[in-house]
Design a protein around this motif. Sequence first.
Motif, short mmCIF file in Angstrom:
data_model
loop_
_atom_site.label_atom_id
_atom_site.label_comp_id
_atom_site.label_asym_id
_atom_site.label_seq_id
_atom_site.Cartn_x
_atom_site.Cartn_y
_atom_site.Cartn_z
N ILE A 96 26.68 56.44 68.12
CA ILE A 96 26.92 55.64 69.32
C ILE A 96 25.79 54.65 69.55
CG2 ILE A 96 27.10 55.75 71.84
CD1 ILE A 96 28.57 58.41 71.50
N GLN A 97 24.53 55.12 69.34
CA GLN A 97 23.39 54.24 69.50
C GLN A 97 23.45 53.08 68.50
OE1 GLN A 97 22.27 55.12 72.62
NE2 GLN A 97 20.23 54.73 71.83
N ASN A 98 23.78 53.40 67.25
CA ASN A 98 23.89 52.34 66.23
C ASN A 98 25.03 51.38 66.56
OD1 ASN A 98 21.78 53.43 64.75
ND2 ASN A 98 23.11 54.73 63.52
N ALA A 99 26.14 51.94 67.06
CA ALA A 99 27.27 51.08 67.43
C ALA A 99 26.88 50.14 68.58
CB ALA A 99 28.47 51.94 67.83
N ARG A 100 26.14 50.66 69.54
CA ARG A 100 25.67 49.81 70.64
C ARG A 100 24.75 48.71 70.14
NH1 ARG A 100 24.19 54.22 75.42
NH2 ARG A 100 26.33 54.70 76.04
N GLN A 101 23.85 49.08 69.22
CA GLN A 101 22.94 48.08 68.68
C GLN A 101 23.70 47.00 67.91
OE1 GLN A 101 20.01 50.20 66.38
NE2 GLN A 101 19.05 51.12 68.18
N ARG A 102 24.70 47.43 67.11
CA ARG A 102 25.50 46.46 66.37
C ARG A 102 26.28 45.55 67.32
NH1 ARG A 102 26.56 50.99 63.00
NH2 ARG A 102 28.55 51.31 64.07
#
Length: 332
Positions: A96-102
């Motif tokens: 989820i954190q990586n998706a938010r960053q992307r």
Amino acid sequence: MRAPSNHQRAQKRFGWLKEKRWIGAVLGVILAMVDISIAQTIGLAFDVNGRDAMVYVFVYLASTFGVAGFLFGYILEIRKREKASAALIQSQFSWIQNARQRLSRNEKLAALGQLAATISHEVRNPLAIIRSATQNLSEMFTEDQKDAKANTRFILEEIDRLTRVTASILSFAKPLTIVRKPVNIDLLLERTHLLANAFLDDHELALQKPPAPSPVDVWLDEDLTCQLLLGLIANAAAASPSGESILLDAHVENDTIEFSVIDHGKGVSDELKTRIFEPFFSTTKEGTGLGLPIIKKIVDAHNGDIRISKTRSGGACFTVSLPYVFSEKAVA
């Protein structure tokens, strides 16, 4: 319908043995049998009102040890499930954190694309006109008009700087199209060496280029890969003191080809490692903060990876790993 095999039937029949609770229960019963056997071996007898009570003792020990083993195994299963659940939650949280960053990065790129289009129409053309007019004005001054010539030279330098900034923004915002073709690694390094010498001489730096690992051709985008290497060399030149050398190396590692650029600067701190690929982040006043983000964009377009490490001398080593593809069929 296909009948289940003997192996599948055995798995279904004895699958319960994989659960720790039943393993513990079975081990408890076995331990009870061992205790009874030892008791019989050393001559111990269990009598109740003159009758042999060995069977009752065995049942008591087997049930006690079996229940204890069952509970112990059940506790182990619970702990294992808790660890698995914690690991799953952590992986989902990271995703989820990586998706938010992307998502945040894509939003920034979308805004940057609009800005780049505006710059292309509203800034680049006027800059070109201003530069041409300033250049003509500079040629009109005589050698005695040193102040005027110095001012025009300063204007030209600032115009060139703004032109580089706008070009960097346009290059970063523009979508990349990878055009793969067979590239000889040794020739690619030689081309990069020749192009890099132009600005390395200005910094009084030398570029060392060991021989390529083997005379093989790999399918890469030659122009973008060369741009990537030149960007890393320029970054290393900015961090290296005059008189030092920069090492450009390439070698095969598993299924990838790795390019390494090593400098003799102060290295990259752990804090900076997480930020230097952010757009517009720069550690120098002259930098645009788009050099390394453009490099990262090229690496990602090749489905590659870039890493930063510290050398023994304290400098920085940027390592780029790109898929090691041999043929056009493998690319497709």
